[in-house]
Design a protein around this motif. Structure first.
Motif, PDB file in Angstrom:
ATOM      1  N   GLU A 236      -4.624   8.446   3.703  1.00  0.00           N
ATOM      2  CA  GLU A 236      -6.180   8.065   3.547  1.00  0.00           C
ATOM      3  C   GLU A 236      -6.909   7.231   4.255  1.00  0.00           C
ATOM      4  OE1 GLU A 236      -9.922   8.515  -0.157  1.00  0.00           O
ATOM      5  OE2 GLU A 236      -7.371   7.690  -0.940  1.00  0.00           O
ATOM      6  N   LEU A 237      -6.894   6.541   4.210  1.00  0.00           N
ATOM      7  CA  LEU A 237      -7.486   5.008   5.157  1.00  0.00           C
ATOM      8  C   LEU A 237      -7.481   5.949   6.904  1.00  0.00           C
ATOM      9  CD1 LEU A 237      -8.986   2.547   5.464  1.00  0.00           C
ATOM     10  CD2 LEU A 237      -6.562   1.260   5.670  1.00  0.00           C
TER      11      LEU A 237
ATOM     12  N   MET B 267       0.703  -1.639  -0.084  1.00  0.00           N
ATOM     13  CA  MET B 267       0.102   0.100   0.337  1.00  0.00           C
ATOM     14  C   MET B 267       0.569   1.435   0.067  1.00  0.00           C
ATOM     15  SD  MET B 267      -3.047   1.005   3.032  1.00  0.00           S
ATOM     16  CE  MET B 267      -4.076  -0.352   2.502  1.00  0.00           C
ATOM     17  N   THR B 268       0.813   2.246  -0.613  1.00  0.00           N
ATOM     18  CA  THR B 268       1.632   3.046  -0.802  1.00  0.00           C
ATOM     19  C   THR B 268       0.880   4.436   0.242  1.00  0.00           C
ATOM     20  OG1 THR B 268      -0.009   5.088  -2.190  1.00  0.00           O
ATOM     21  CG2 THR B 268       1.217   3.801  -3.291  1.00  0.00           C
TER      22      THR B 268
ATOM     23  N   THR C 176      -2.240   6.051   0.298  1.00  0.00           N
ATOM     24  CA  THR C 176      -3.256   5.681   0.199  1.00  0.00           C
ATOM     25  C   THR C 176      -3.541   5.075   1.920  1.00  0.00           C
ATOM     26  OG1 THR C 176      -3.497   4.452  -1.651  1.00  0.00           O
ATOM     27  CG2 THR C 176      -4.799   3.192   0.030  1.00  0.00           C
TER      28      THR C 176
ATOM     29  N   ASP D 144       6.587   1.886  -0.097  1.00  0.00           N
ATOM     30  CA  ASP D 144       5.264   1.285  -0.174  1.00  0.00           C
ATOM     31  C   ASP D 144       5.480   0.395   1.606  1.00  0.00           C
ATOM     32  OD1 ASP D 144       4.102   1.351  -2.400  1.00  0.00           O
ATOM     33  OD2 ASP D 144       4.594   0.052  -2.797  1.00  0.00           O
TER      34      ASP D 144
END
Length: 331
Positions: A39-40, A32-33, A36, A69
């Motif tokens: 944002e989560l 996962m970047t 992301t 990542d």
């Protein structure tokens, strides 16, 4: 309130709701970047909240970096290690609390003694061992309170057998009696333990018992003149603060002492009771060293008995032994 961390199922390991949400999301994807992930979490990559959350997960070994990542560490290793670390931390904390609990009788005794007027006479009377049972009988007429005992070796002396008959009469009349025995009684004199339990006495065992003690309600206590030496003389203590202090000592050891499984079951013999006591300790997750201290055995004896028990249960691990013991109805 948005952005507020709530307790998570993994909070016991120190994780917040946000951290658990991120870790579980990472488990479901190869990588996962950071964008992301931020944002989560409802924050931005450059925020201190994001950096703190990710850094903490990496410190705990739950999250790894793969180039730019984020990836999740396998839970069977990462979480298992954290659970083990937390278990050891809690075990150390329990031992520290037990040490504090052990201080309570002494601290309470100091407090109670200071509350009595200076110069108050301490009521002590020295008697001989053959006078113990008649003295206890007389004291029991002064109170309806319960009887408390340390019985390290009374089954070896005539006065102990006389006391058994007198206690049986009181128990039939509805009096309550509790006694702490050394664990070796299961091998030295199991019939004594069974007899007192059958009479209705509440009995427990401890690795070692400091010495003989009898407390009659809140009226008086009988103690040897020396706990560490055999002596024909016994002190009758009537001073209330001392009786209360001895009662606190009894209660602290009673709390630490163990109930013997199957003791009042006519189909369970002494060897079976000892085996169930060992199984009970194993089921609690106790280590060999702790079992040795609790049962008053050598470490070598404990390890031999555990090995014999696992052979008998045809188990390759302690966990399997526990499962098989439950299946057989031993615990």
């Amino acid at each position: 309130m948005p952005g507020r961390d709530l307790p998570s199922p993994l909070a016991v390991l120190g994780l917040t709701d946000r951290q658990e949400r991120l870790y579980r999301a990472l488990l479901r994807v190869p990588a996962m970047t950071p964008a992301t992930a931020a944002e989560l979490l409802g924050t931005s990559v450059g925020s201190s909240a994001f950096a703190d959350a990710v850094d903490d997960l990496m410190t705990r070994g739950l999250v790894l970096r793969a180039v730019d990542d984020l990836v999740a560490a396998p839970p069977e290793r990462a979480l298992a290690r954290l659970v083990s670390d937390e278990h050891h931390r809690l075990q150390a904390q329990r031992e520290q609390l037990a040490a504090v609990r052990g201080l309570l009788p002494a601290l309470e005794a100091e407090h109670r003694l200071t509350r009595h007027a200076r110069g108050e006479n301490v009521q002590l009377q020295a008697i001989r061992s053959h006078e113990v049972v008649p003295t206890l009988e007389a004291l029991s007429l002064e109170t309806a309170g319960e009887l408390r005992w340390f019985r390290p070796d009374q089954w070896r002396i005539a006065e102990g057998r006389l006391a058994d008959r007198w206690v049986a009469e009181l128990l039939r009349e509805g009096r309550r009696s509790r006694a702490v025995y050394p664990a070796r009684v299961l091998e030295d004199a199991p019939e004594v333990l069974r007899r007192r339990a059958d009479m209705g006495e509440h009995v427990r065992v401890l690795g070692t018992v400091p010495g003989r003690l009898a407390i009659v309600g809140d009226v008086a206590a009988l103690v040897p003149t020396r706990f560490d030496l055999a002596d024909d003389r016994v002190l009758v203590v009537r001073q209330s603060a001392l009786v209360q202090s001895l009662t606190l000592l009894f209660e602290s050891l009673w709390e630490r002492a163990l109930v013997v499984p199957g003791l009042t079951d006519d189909l369970v013999g002494p060897a079976e009771s000892a085996r169930r006591l060992l199984l009970d300790q194993l089921a609690r997750g106790a280590k060999d060293e702790q079992i040795a201290r609790t049962l008053g055995l050598s470490l070598r004896t404990v390890r031999r008995r555990v090995a014999d028990l696992m052979d008998e249960l045809d188990a390759s691990s302690r966990f399997e032994a526990g499962v098989e013991a439950v299946r057989r109805g031993w615990i």
